[in-house]
Design a protein around this motif. Structure first.
Motif, mmCIF file in Angstrom:
data_model
loop_
_atom_site.group_PDB
_atom_site.id
_atom_site.type_symbol
_atom_site.label_atom_id
_atom_site.label_comp_id
_atom_site.label_asym_id
_atom_site.label_seq_id
_atom_site.Cartn_x
_atom_site.Cartn_y
_atom_site.Cartn_z
ATOM 1 N N GLU A 53 -10.163 23.927 22.391
ATOM 2 C CA GLU A 53 -10.888 23.147 21.388
ATOM 3 C C GLU A 53 -11.390 24.042 20.268
ATOM 4 O O GLU A 53 -11.315 23.685 19.088
ATOM 5 N N ALA A 54 -11.903 25.233 20.629
ATOM 6 C CA ALA A 54 -12.362 26.187 19.626
ATOM 7 C C ALA A 54 -11.185 26.625 18.749
ATOM 8 O O ALA A 54 -11.298 26.699 17.517
ATOM 9 N N SER A 55 -10.060 26.889 19.397
ATOM 10 C CA SER A 55 -8.860 27.283 18.656
ATOM 11 C C SER A 55 -8.403 26.149 17.740
ATOM 12 O O SER A 55 -8.017 26.382 16.594
ATOM 13 N N LEU A 56 -8.494 24.916 18.236
ATOM 14 C CA LEU A 56 -8.120 23.755 17.431
ATOM 15 C C LEU A 56 -9.040 23.615 16.223
ATOM 16 O O LEU A 56 -8.577 23.350 15.109
ATOM 17 N N ARG A 57 -10.346 23.809 16.414
ATOM 18 C CA ARG A 57 -11.290 23.732 15.300
ATOM 19 C C ARG A 57 -10.972 24.791 14.241
ATOM 20 O O ARG A 57 -10.987 24.515 13.039
ATOM 21 N N VAL A 58 -10.676 26.001 14.696
ATOM 22 C CA VAL A 58 -10.324 27.078 13.760
ATOM 23 C C VAL A 58 -9.062 26.705 12.985
ATOM 24 O O VAL A 58 -8.992 26.849 11.761
ATOM 25 N N LEU A 59 -8.075 26.193 13.705
ATOM 26 C CA LEU A 59 -6.826 25.789 13.049
ATOM 27 C C LEU A 59 -7.056 24.644 12.076
ATOM 28 O O LEU A 59 -6.468 24.615 10.989
ATOM 29 N N GLN A 60 -7.932 23.710 12.441
ATOM 30 C CA GLN A 60 -8.223 22.596 11.538
ATOM 31 C C GLN A 60 -8.930 23.101 10.282
ATOM 32 O O GLN A 60 -8.647 22.644 9.172
ATOM 33 N N GLN A 61 -9.854 24.057 10.452
ATOM 34 C CA GLN A 61 -10.537 24.630 9.297
ATOM 35 C C GLN A 61 -9.540 25.372 8.398
ATOM 36 O O GLN A 61 -9.586 25.257 7.172
ATOM 37 N N GLU A 62 -8.649 26.136 9.022
ATOM 38 C CA GLU A 62 -7.624 26.843 8.253
ATOM 39 C C GLU A 62 -6.729 25.845 7.524
ATOM 40 O O GLU A 62 -6.370 26.057 6.365
#
Length: 149
Positions: A53-62
């Motif tokens: 989920e943290a990785s997904l949030r980072v990817l969504q922000q990117e």
């Protein structure tokens, strides 16, 4: 105990039932260790889920940052293309104006040449007229002199 496979453990944890494990003819040590093993498996899966989920949030922000940058770049490109069209129109106008001025200069040069020719003809006629007048005056003076003599 190695009697319980990962797949069996996942199914048992999801079903939350010891009865299923017993139906698989598991030994008693596996059945007694099942709750602890399920908690460990759930804890590990929860850790994996949180990391994903943290990785997904980072990817969504990117992704959002890239979308914003792409939008800004698109706006910049649109502005540059608009400016390009303006410059092309300005250049075409300048070229047209240059052709018009060149044609006007050519017409003025031709007019100047004609006026020069006319001035030459007028000057020539003046000189011819002056010479004729001078000759006529001389003829008149000679005639008066003859009359006076």
């Amino acid at each position: 105990c190695s009697h319980i496979t990962s797949a069996m453990l996942l199914v048992a944890c999801h079903l939350s039932t010891v009865a299923w494990l017993l139906s698989m003819n598991s030994c008693a040590c596996c059945v007694t260790r099942l709750p602890a093993m399920c908690r460990l498996q759930v804890s590990q899966l929860e850790g994996i889920r949180k990391r994903e989920e943290a990785s997904l949030r980072v990817l969504q922000q990117e992704h959002e940052a890239v979308k914003k940058e792409q939008f800004r770049a698109g706006q910049g490109l649109h502005a540059l293309r608009s400016r390009e069209q303006e410059l092309v129109a300005e250049i075409a106008g300048g070229q047209s104006q240059s052709r018009n001025l060149t044609a006007r200069l050519k017409a003025l040069d031709e007019q100047l040449l004609r006026q020069g020719e006319l001035m030459y003809a007028v000057d020539l006629n003046l000189q011819v007229g002056a010479a004729q007048q001078s000759e006529a005056e001389r003829g008149c003076m000679l005639q008066r002199l003859r009359q006076l003599q």
